[in-house]
Design a protein around this motif. Sequence first.
Motif, PDB file in Angstrom:
ATOM      1  N   GLY A 256      28.163  37.209  44.942  1.00 13.73           N
ATOM      2  CA  GLY A 256      28.535  36.223  44.458  1.00 13.73           C
ATOM      3  C   GLY A 256      27.578  35.284  45.328  1.00 13.73           C
ATOM      4  O   GLY A 256      26.914  35.431  45.820  1.00 13.73           O
ATOM      5  N   VAL A 257      28.751  34.149  45.255  1.00 16.39           N
ATOM      6  CA  VAL A 257      28.007  32.706  45.874  1.00 16.39           C
ATOM      7  C   VAL A 257      29.161  32.470  46.688  1.00 16.39           C
ATOM      8  O   VAL A 257      30.197  32.602  46.408  1.00 16.39           O
ATOM      9  CB  VAL A 257      27.415  31.870  45.190  1.00 16.39           C
ATOM     10  N   SER A 265      27.934  38.788  49.390  1.00 13.41           N
ATOM     11  CA  SER A 265      28.562  39.982  49.527  1.00 13.41           C
ATOM     12  C   SER A 265      29.745  40.301  50.775  1.00 13.41           C
ATOM     13  O   SER A 265      29.626  39.544  51.382  1.00 13.41           O
ATOM     14  CB  SER A 265      27.421  40.799  49.549  1.00 13.41           C
ATOM     15  N   LEU A 266      30.912  41.079  49.339  1.00 15.46           N
ATOM     16  CA  LEU A 266      31.961  40.873  50.786  1.00 15.46           C
ATOM     17  C   LEU A 266      31.643  42.299  51.741  1.00 15.46           C
ATOM     18  O   LEU A 266      31.729  42.486  52.354  1.00 15.46           O
ATOM     19  CB  LEU A 266      32.110  41.931  49.697  1.00 15.46           C
ATOM     20  N   PRO A 333      35.917  31.266  54.305  1.00 13.87           N
ATOM     21  CA  PRO A 333      34.671  31.592  53.991  1.00 13.87           C
ATOM     22  C   PRO A 333      35.633  32.365  52.608  1.00 13.87           C
ATOM     23  O   PRO A 333      36.253  32.691  52.395  1.00 13.87           O
ATOM     24  CB  PRO A 333      33.795  32.127  54.300  1.00 13.87           C
ATOM     25  N   GLN A 334      34.561  31.634  51.385  1.00 14.29           N
ATOM     26  CA  GLN A 334      34.781  32.393  49.938  1.00 14.29           C
ATOM     27  C   GLN A 334      33.411  33.350  49.655  1.00 14.29           C
ATOM     28  O   GLN A 334      32.227  32.479  49.604  1.00 14.29           O
ATOM     29  CB  GLN A 334      35.085  30.744  49.131  1.00 14.29           C
ATOM     30  N   ILE A 335      33.662  33.974  48.132  1.00 16.38           N
ATOM     31  CA  ILE A 335      33.020  34.583  47.626  1.00 16.38           C
ATOM     32  C   ILE A 335      33.458  34.253  45.761  1.00 16.38           C
ATOM     33  O   ILE A 335      34.327  34.635  45.615  1.00 16.38           O
ATOM     34  CB  ILE A 335      32.896  36.448  47.809  1.00 16.38           C
ATOM     35  N   VAL A 336      31.943  33.310  45.638  1.00 20.26           N
ATOM     36  CA  VAL A 336      32.970  33.328  44.024  1.00 20.26           C
ATOM     37  C   VAL A 336      32.291  34.006  43.141  1.00 20.26           C
ATOM     38  O   VAL A 336      31.199  34.037  43.112  1.00 20.26           O
ATOM     39  CB  VAL A 336      31.898  31.865  43.770  1.00 20.26           C
ATOM     40  N   ASN A 339      33.454  37.248  37.274  1.00 23.03           N
ATOM     41  CA  ASN A 339      34.099  38.196  36.664  1.00 23.03           C
ATOM     42  C   ASN A 339      34.019  40.171  37.200  1.00 23.03           C
ATOM     43  O   ASN A 339      34.938  41.210  37.400  1.00 23.03           O
ATOM     44  CB  ASN A 339      33.854  39.036  35.590  1.00 23.03           C
ATOM     45  N   GLU A 340      32.779  40.745  37.871  1.00 26.22           N
ATOM     46  CA  GLU A 340      32.762  41.981  37.998  1.00 26.22           C
ATOM     47  C   GLU A 340      33.637  42.305  39.489  1.00 26.22           C
ATOM     48  O   GLU A 340      34.003  43.397  39.170  1.00 26.22           O
ATOM     49  CB  GLU A 340      31.329  41.690  39.178  1.00 26.22           C
ATOM     50  N   ALA A 341      33.804  41.266  40.491  1.00 24.07           N
ATOM     51  CA  ALA A 341      35.131  41.934  41.260  1.00 24.07           C
ATOM     52  C   ALA A 341      35.672  42.531  41.031  1.00 24.07           C
ATOM     53  O   ALA A 341      36.718  43.036  41.348  1.00 24.07           O
ATOM     54  CB  ALA A 341      35.647  40.494  42.288  1.00 24.07           C
ATOM     55  N   THR A 342      37.108  41.449  39.621  1.00 25.74           N
ATOM     56  CA  THR A 342      38.769  42.101  39.197  1.00 25.74           C
ATOM     57  C   THR A 342      37.656  43.259  38.835  1.00 25.74           C
ATOM     58  O   THR A 342      39.100  44.237  38.869  1.00 25.74           O
ATOM     59  CB  THR A 342      38.975  40.579  38.975  1.00 25.74           C
TER      60      THR A 342
END
Length: 387
Positions: A256-257, A265-266, A333-336, A339-342
């Motif tokens: 994500g971003v 990325s994760l 920190p965050q990854i926005v 939909n894909e992650a869930t």
Amino acid sequence: MKTNSWLRVGLLTLSLCLALPAVAQRKKGSKHSTARKATPRKPKAGNYLILGTAPDDANGKQAYLFGDGQAALDSTMIKDGKFYFERPVDKSLIVARILVPQSYYLLVIPEEGTINAPVDKEAASGTPLNDLYAKLKQEDEALVAPYRDRLKALRTDASLSDEAKEEAYEKIVTELNGIQRPRLLARLTEHPSDAIGYHALQSLLALGDVEAARAEAYAAIATEEIRNSEPIAKQLSALRRQEATKAGAQFIDFTGVDDANQTVSLSDYVGKGHYVLVDFWASWCGPCRREISHLKEVRDAYSDKGLVILGAAVWDEMEDHLKAMKDLEITWPQIVNKNEATELYGIQGIPQIILFDPEGKIVARDLRGKAIDNKLNEILSKTEGKL
């Protein structure tokens, strides 16, 4: 499977009544009518005729008819509290929904005949399946209502800690599931190919303690047409993803971003030699926001032992996300990833907090509140105080 947020109380009790699919919004450019001839007295052979009624405040508004897809099948203006739809019966259309935006919603079963559809009431009537659906819905509502009242009282009980509420919540839901499951299973077995069985299967898959193997067994009772319908297929897919990402499984990467709109990325965090706690959340989610305060305590207590906390912002818009970050003073920190992650992790309710070990394996899902501390303390007792 442990339920993972107070947000799911309403969703759960709703699904236990005969799950209603989410209302789809009409895509731009879909074809619909705005003018009608006089209301027909009966449908043509092979058609269903929906005779709709609505309160005065709906006059002049559009009523939309939706199937399982995103686009409206039809629309018309409500005049003098009345409207109608007439369409050929389509065997692939198991259920339909009437929507008066921001006002009313009603599920109908599009079978041949005349269907009476008061949008301000609980159910349609006039044909065999619609009449049966109305009867079952009334029975289920009578059964669920006392449990809903207990859940509501529990939520507002100031004498209980969050942990005690969570434990009591689980007991109530488990009790209700035990009552509902055989009823729904009998309903599915009796109606494997129609809308009654379709809703029974949706409800069974939404009970919250259904694992993939049991879900597949339920789905096998229904006809292929029911199993392959979009809502059922999505439920089954989520349960399969939950099975693939349970404790012991290796993490699945997604990209994500970050808050500066840079690609992240994760895998930039997970599998790098430290335990990583990933919080799947959204700015609009009340339980998610409440969980942030505890995550700050976790950060302060365990960061110096090596723990990494990471947010995965899902089902959200960047502007709303950034505002929540500022308002809640979130520092990790965050990854926005909308939909894909869930989808990858089969997440159907948030917050969903997952702990990964230093090699990237999933240690636990559905962590909340003190359960996070308990799990981390358990690990620390075996790792010489290092995370």
